[in-house]
Design an enzyme around this catalytic site. Sequence first.
Site, PDB file in Angstrom:
ATOM      1  N   LYS A 101       1.181  30.435  24.080  1.00 55.30           N
ATOM      2  CA  LYS A 101       0.767  30.141  25.752  1.00 55.30           C
ATOM      3  C   LYS A 101       1.861  30.984  26.615  1.00 55.30           C
ATOM      4  CE  LYS A 101       0.205  25.615  25.428  1.00 55.30           C
ATOM      5  NZ  LYS A 101       0.092  24.030  25.553  1.00 55.30           N
TER       6      LYS A 101
ATOM      7  N   SER B 243      -0.465  19.300  33.872  1.00 52.92           N
ATOM      8  CA  SER B 243       0.622  20.714  34.502  1.00 52.92           C
ATOM      9  C   SER B 243      -0.531  21.421  35.501  1.00 52.92           C
ATOM     10  CB  SER B 243       1.322  21.359  33.719  1.00 52.92           C
ATOM     11  OG  SER B 243       2.419  20.714  33.059  1.00 52.92           O
TER      12      SER B 243
ATOM     13  N   ARG C  12      -3.462  10.179  28.684  1.00 50.16           N
ATOM     14  CA  ARG C  12      -4.658   9.923  29.808  1.00 50.16           C
ATOM     15  C   ARG C  12      -5.575   9.308  29.056  1.00 50.16           C
ATOM     16  NH1 ARG C  12      -2.474  16.197  31.234  1.00 50.16           N
ATOM     17  NH2 ARG C  12      -2.535  15.901  28.979  1.00 50.16           N
TER      18      ARG C  12
END
Length: 162
Positions: free
Chosen positions: A41, A129, A90
């Site tokens: 990433k 994020s 979530r």
Amino acid sequence: MRAAIYPGSFDPVTYGHLDIIRRASSIFDELTVSVLNNNTKTPLFSVEERVRMLEEATKDLPNVTVDSFSGLLIDYADRKGIHVAIRGLRAITDFEYELQIAQTNRKFSDGNLDTVFLTTSLEYAYLSSSTVKEIASFNGDISKCVPDFVAGLIYEKYGFSR
Ligand code: ADP
């Protein structure tokens, strides 16, 4: 003593992460929040910056320490002698991905690393994020998503002074 690791990218830490940290730290005697150094990433913040932000954001929680690691979580957990990983859930989309990782970690650690899932508090269910970074990159208001000092550092990265 019950100890756990909460691994993640935390690029940057949000109120969603902090909610999970606070709750996990009240369930476990010791919680290590650990920033994954993931070369695949391209992060906004360096590992050192993410560690510093987490330290500042969790300074009122005496049983929380912040660390970082590279490589496999099962190897890191083994080195630390910790047998529980914490992950936040979530939505159903998180579940499929997280279930696979949790099962892989359990299998490849020969049952030495189990995952405990905490479900998000509803007010943070939308928060990630990447969303925070996208809003901030357009100079939008992220005050409901991250602590003020984190918001300041994000705007700085995008060249805004607020
Ligand atoms: P990843 O580790 O997948 O790169 P993050 O660093 O963003 O992702 O997240 C670390 C962990 O925190 C994951 O388990 C993720 O599901 C969880 N998490 C992220 N945002 C929230 C939120 N708003 N509420 C609850 N859990 C969250």
